[in-house]
Design an enzyme around this catalytic site. Structure first.
Site, PDB file in Angstrom:
ATOM      1  N   GLU A  18       8.032   5.394  27.789  1.00 46.34           N
ATOM      2  CA  GLU A  18       7.978   5.012  29.201  1.00 46.34           C
ATOM      3  C   GLU A  18       6.871   3.966  29.424  1.00 46.34           C
ATOM      4  OE1 GLU A  18       9.102   9.411  31.086  1.00 46.34           O
ATOM      5  OE2 GLU A  18       7.055   8.971  30.484  1.00 46.34           O
ATOM      6  N   ASP A 205      18.667  12.221  34.323  1.00 50.14           N
ATOM      7  CA  ASP A 205      19.660  13.302  34.238  1.00 50.14           C
ATOM      8  C   ASP A 205      19.805  13.967  35.602  1.00 50.14           C
ATOM      9  OD1 ASP A 205      16.912  14.169  32.898  1.00 50.14           O
ATOM     10  OD2 ASP A 205      17.651  15.882  34.032  1.00 50.14           O
TER      11      ASP A 205
HETATM   12  N1  ADE Z   1      12.236  14.492  32.706  1.00 54.60           N
HETATM   13  C1  ADE Z   1      13.452  13.923  32.663  1.00 54.60           C
HETATM   14  N2  ADE Z   1      14.403  14.803  33.084  1.00 54.60           N
HETATM   15  C2  ADE Z   1      13.768  15.955  33.384  1.00 54.60           C
HETATM   16  C3  ADE Z   1      14.186  17.225  33.852  1.00 54.60           C
HETATM   17  N3  ADE Z   1      15.462  17.494  34.092  1.00 54.60           N
HETATM   18  N4  ADE Z   1      13.234  18.174  34.039  1.00 54.60           N
HETATM   19  C4  ADE Z   1      11.937  17.912  33.784  1.00 54.60           C
HETATM   20  N5  ADE Z   1      11.487  16.744  33.331  1.00 54.60           N
HETATM   21  C5  ADE Z   1      12.380  15.760  33.142  1.00 54.60           C
END
Ligand code: ADE
Length: 247
Positions: A18, A205
């Site tokens: 990142e 996500d």
């Molecule tokens: N970073 C990226 N996706 C995530 C998620 N679903 N929960 C926690 N940290 C994350």
């Protein structure tokens, strides 16, 4: 909260994948010798842009496991050390996160935080219950949000990529739009130091979708890091020299 003009910005990032696109686009140089001394594993990068000083600091790698130090504990330790070393006028937590489609999130979106809370600190004792959840507002930045067409929402932090039933219930109680693993820890450090705090989170996500987060995360990490790379320079240009009350 102090309302100084913003001349020094500290950007805190958990993962190397990142951080490096931000370091490249901002043309920052790694601080050698390190400005955050070992044994802290954090790595800092510094440069000037838009008339202000910018520090990007990542949490570094775990000595035992070789992966990035993620989660609220490394985030808070790095934030504490970096705030002392760099004395920023503004702290921004930048990184990837899960998003709730029920609150308008789609993969690749960049969210601006409105508030920070924890969803995995359950302490059912009067006083400690609220302390565990914590919850504190981000510095309001409606002009920044509009100028960059950012979505906004509550960022809820925990130390797992997945969630338990209890986490899920607290994520909803927190009205979370974004789920990640650092911002609430950093918000505590920013609050201790009375430093304005923002977060920009790019969605890898969908938490209320039907795919395992790790699959979607790995698939979309690169695109989400690129989305952060696109917004970071305009965000820094926008905040440069302004008072936090004009964000
Ligand atoms: N970073 C990226 N996706 C995530 C998620 N679903 N929960 C926690 N940290 C994350």
């Amino acid at each position: 909260m102090e309302n100084k003009d913003i001349k020094t910005v500290l950007v805190l990032v958990a993962m190397e994948a990142e951080a490096l696109p931000l370091v490249n686009i901002l043309d920052l140089k790694e601080d050698v010798p390190p400005r955050i001394a070992p044994p802290a594993p954090a790595v800092s990068y510094t440069g000037e842009k838009h008339g202000i000083t910018i520090h990007v600091v990542r949490n570094g790698k775990c000595q035992l496991h070789g992966v990035d130090n993620v989660g609220t504990v490394p985030a808070a330790v790095t934030a504490y050390l970096a705030v002392h070393e760099f004395k920023p006028d503004l702290v921004i937590s930048v990184g990837t996160a899960g998003g709730f489609k029920a609150r308008g999130a789609a993969i690749g979106d960049v969210f601006l935080a409105t508030a920070f809370a924890n969803h995995d600190r359950r302490i059912p004792i009067p006083g400690f219950d609220k302390y565990g959840i914590w919850r504190i507002d981000a510095v309001p930045a409606p002009k920044l949000r509009d100028a960059l067409s950012l979505k906004e929402g509550v960022v809820s932090s925990g130390n797992s990529l997945d969630y338990s039933k209890e986490d899920w219930d607290q994520l909803h109680a927190n009205e979370a739009a974004v789920k990640e693993m650092e911002a609430a820890g950093i918000s505590w450090v920013a609050h201790l130091h009375n430093v304005p705090f923002l977060a920009l989170k790019s969605i890898t996500d969908i938490v209320d979708g039907d795919r395992p987060p790790q699959e979607e995360f790995l698939e979309n990490l690169h695109a989400a890091a690129q989305a952060l790379q696109r917004v970071i320079a305009p965000v820094l240009e926008f905040v440069a020299g302004k008072s936090t009350k004009d964000l």
